[in-house]
Write an enzyme that holds these catalytic residues in place. Structure first.
Site, short mmCIF file in Angstrom:
data_model
loop_
_atom_site.label_atom_id
_atom_site.label_comp_id
_atom_site.label_asym_id
_atom_site.label_seq_id
_atom_site.Cartn_x
_atom_site.Cartn_y
_atom_site.Cartn_z
N ASP A 267 1.57 -7.09 -1.19
CA ASP A 267 1.57 -5.80 -1.88
C ASP A 267 1.14 -5.98 -3.34
O ASP A 267 1.21 -7.08 -3.89
CB ASP A 267 3.01 -5.24 -1.81
N ASP B 260 1.31 5.30 1.67
CA ASP B 260 2.77 5.44 1.80
C ASP B 260 3.15 6.80 2.35
O ASP B 260 4.32 7.08 2.58
CB ASP B 260 3.44 5.23 0.43
C1 DGJ Z 1 4.70 -0.14 -1.59
C2 DGJ Z 1 4.24 -0.21 -0.18
O1 DGJ Z 1 3.14 0.65 0.03
C3 DGJ Z 1 5.39 0.14 0.75
O2 DGJ Z 1 4.97 0.12 2.09
C4 DGJ Z 1 6.50 -0.86 0.52
O3 DGJ Z 1 6.12 -2.12 0.93
C5 DGJ Z 1 6.92 -0.85 -0.94
N1 DGJ Z 1 5.80 -1.05 -1.79
C6 DGJ Z 1 7.95 -1.92 -1.19
O4 DGJ Z 1 8.28 -2.04 -2.52
#
Ligand code: DGJ
Length: 712
Positions: free
Chosen positions: A447, A517
């Protein structure tokens, strides 16, 4: 012959299955572009510099435009020589033609600057990969101020339309289309990575439809600041220049050093948008994605983020894993929260040791349990980041990107490690290698949750500090490359607060991406539709979650939305009822039955979610024997008494096909027709929500998955 050079006229002809691309030396020995479009029957049919009507009158059509020579088109190269001269005069040197690769070499002999233009033809997909290499063959450094991968030119017609993908966090990949007018349209990123605001994809079409008309497209393989400029003057052809963003960028090219740009992939379809995106999808599977896993089916994964957020521990992850295995999940992923003092986003990033309160015996008991259930094990990391509240930051405050005497702006309470530094790169390699060596991990979700603001690099001389933007990305690629080689069994997912880092650069190292998300099953249809113009469905993960509430979206609708791409589940399974489990189990089984067609087949957009009352996508195998139709209602546009006529694509005219519904043992036949009939007259999906309107019986969000099979 895909590449032909006519010695007499000094013209290069690049031809793929359906596309021609032509440039040559004019009477002043300058490299000029003559043509990009449908392949023509004979080489003599293509325009040359004498065909002013096609190729315009002024000094506009430089195949590679530098800041020089009465040329005011957006430039591909700007440099400053040691004496302050900024005029680059390139003359033709030679060319090399190796199979499908053409390299044309140009030189500014006085200052010792050589430029090589590369053209790699991907014949079957009508794509050319374009990039350049700049070499300093002088004894003095040369300052690069702007270096793009390529320029292209397209016909200046009133109907020319630019299409691109824009968005923001939780709303990525929205397709926009607009008329191209005089002036410049700039698509770019300045946030340090690809960014969610615009994606490095463009297409230009001339009143094209899904299955007819001219569509030209380009995608940049770069995960840092990028820029695509579309420029039009009243009578000249439309010029497009693409590559690394020149904003806040310079690069000091030392004697005998080279600079290689990222690749710009350009392509053409004379059969509309479907063919353009299908070519792109299959090109990505065959040429871009890491080839060891490119054609392996993506596993159905469970990710615990939405169910447990930072509150992960051995106990609750085991509970979820047990339930995930029950419905047929193949890969269990623990997201954020397992390391350091990570109980919220305030602390912990940078301290990559297992949190002893949450996992007293380390990760092993959980990993062993997940494996005993027959699933692979995956884990989340965010290696480029550090929270100020971490041991790493306390020990190495100089490791973050910063300008001295300026604030260190935080986003999500975090700072960015300066990956351009070799010691930081080595640190990340080391801890990631240790994590993967010490634990039986099959999958990494990588990420990156913030943008770069204060882009300082105080440890190097001021005239090298702006190299941070490119050195960061090169080192990022280097780390991924190292980890993939050292741990070949591991699958990598790329995420940046959702879809902030999706491009053909990172996709050389990442097997798949987390695209948004926003996991609302209806909202994300627009994201999925936009994404499909540029990237293959297999690359995109979509999860079935609890977003929107159980009463709003039936579980089937949630599944069907996510089953358009690579399926994942993120719902809190602890709250599932026995009925939910039964539905989920069936849907996962159905997905396993159709996923080779969804992930490896040809994708056809049968409608557009914002324009029509339903969103339907069809997939078809290469041999046209089997297909899938995924149909989801758009209640915002739906009438009460609707019968939707679905016309299929790509089937063979004279063969009989049947449409079926349900998992293998329960399959019901819906209708049989010839391929031609399915294409021409279509078939009806009964879809009325009258019942819902009057007595709430049938759901507002209605969906179907239908299988298509050739009968004889
Ligand atoms: C952002 C990501 O897009 C989410 O899926 C998740 O992994 C969060 N970060 C975790 O902090």
């Amino acid at each position: 012959m895909p590449i032909t050079f006519n010695k007499k006229s000094k013209i290069w002809y690049l031809e793929t299955q359906n596309m021609g691309y032509v440039f040559g030396l004019d009477n002043l020995e300058k490299l000029k572009n003559y043509y990009w479009g449908p392949k023509l029957p004979r080489l003599e049919d293509y325009p040359t510099d004498k065909d002013y009507i096609v190729t315009d009158r002024y000094s506009w059509n430089h195949e590679f435009s530098t800041r020089s020579e009465n040329n005011h088109v957006e430039h591909c190269l700007k440099v400053e020589y040691f004496d302050g001269v900024r005029d680059v005069i390139l003359n033709y040197e030679n060319y090399i033609n190796e199979d499908n690769l053409l390299i044309v070499s140009l030189i500014d002999a006085y200052y010792g600057l050589r430029v090589r233009l590369f053209y790699q033809l991907i014949e079957e997909y009508d794509i050319i990969e374009r990039w350049i290499e700049v070499e300093n063959s002088s004894l003095k450094p040369i300052k690069i101020e702007d270096i793009k991968s390529a320029s292209v030119y397209l016909e200046n017609e009133k109907t020319a339309r630019l299409n691109y993908l824009c968005g923001m966090w939780a709303n990525e990949f929205c397709l926009r289309s607009e008329e191209i007018n005089e002036g410049k349209k700039v698509l770019e990123s300045r946030v340090g990575n690809t960014g969610p605001y615009l994606n490095p994809y463009f297409s230009i079409d001339y009143e094209a439809k899904e299955d007819k008309g001219r569509v030209y497209f380009g995608l940049l393989g770069w995960s840092g600041n990028w820029k695509i400029v579309v420029q039009k003057r009243i009578y000249e052809r439309i010029a497009i220049v693409a590559g690394i963003n020149d904003w806040d960028f310079t690069y000091l090219l030392e004697p005998s050093q080279s600079f290689i740009t990222p690749k710009l992939m350009i392509g053409f379809s004379n059969e509309g948008f479907s063919k353009a995106s299908q070519n792109l999808h299959h090109y990505q599977l065959d040429y871009i994605l890491p080839q060891d896993k490119a054609h392996k089916l993506r596993k159905v994964l469970y990710n615990s983020w939405e169910a447990t957020t930072f509150n992960v521990n051995e106990e609750n992850q085991k509970q979820l894993a047990q339930k995930a295995a029950q419905i047929g999940v193949e890969l269990f992923v623990v997201d954020d929260g397992w390391f350091g003092k990570r109980n919220s986003d305030n602390a912990g990033l940078g301290d990559w040791y297992v949190n002893p309160e949450k996992f007293p015996k380390g990760l092993k008991p959980l990993i062993d349990y997940v494996k005993s259930l027959g699933m692979d094990f995956g884990i989340w990391v965010e290696p480029e980041m550090v929270n100020p509240d971490s041991d790493l930051y306390r020990n190495h405050p100089d490791w973050v990107i910063n300008f001295p005497n300026r604030p260190r702006t935080e986003q999500r309470n975090q700072l960015i490690l300066n990956l351009a530094r070799e010691d930081v790169k080595e640190y990340i390699k080391e801890f990631m290698d240790k994590l993967l060596t010490e634990n039986n991990i099959d999958f990494i979700k990588w990420d990156m949750n913030r943008h770069i603001f204060e882009s300082g690099w105080p440890e190097v001389e001021p005239n090298k500090q702006r190299e941070i933007w490119v050195r960061y990305v090169w080192n990022l690629y280097d780390i991924w490359n190292y980890l993939r080689k050292k741990h070949p069994h591991v699958t990598f997912e790329c995420c940046s607060s959702g879809g902030g880092r999706v491009d053909l650069g990172i996709l050389r190292y990442a097997d798949q991406v987390w695209t948004s998300d926003n996991t609302d099953p209806f909202d994300r249809l627009e994201i999925q539709e936009g994404f499909s113009y540029a990237y293959a469905p297999k690359i995109m993960m979509a999860w079935v979650t609890d977003w929107g509430g159980k009463d709003k979206y039936p579980l089937e609708y949630r599944f069907h939305s996510a089953m358009m791409v690579s399926l994942g589940i993120g719902a809190d399974l602890k709250k599932f009822t026995p009925d939910d489990f039964a539905i989920a189990k069936k849907q996962v089984q159905l997905y396993k039955e159709i996923r080779d067609i969804v992930q490896e087949g040809f994708q056809y957009r049968l409608s557009s979610v914002n324009k029509e009352r339903y969103f339907a996508v069809q997939y078809l195998t290469k041999d046209k024997n089997e297909g899938v139709i995924i149909y989801l209602r758009n209640p915002r546009r739906f009438g009460l008494f609707d019968r939707v006529n679905i016309k299929l694509k790509g089937l063979e005219d004279n063969y009989l096909y049947g449409i079926y519904e349900g998992i293998k043992d329960e399959e019901k036949e819906i209708i049989q027709l010839t391929g031609k009939a399915f294409k021409e007259r279509g078939f009806i999906i009964e879809d009325s929500y009258l019942d819902f309107f009057y007595n709430g019986k049938s759901p507002l969000f209605y969906s179907r998955i239908l299988k298509v099979k050739k009968i004889d």
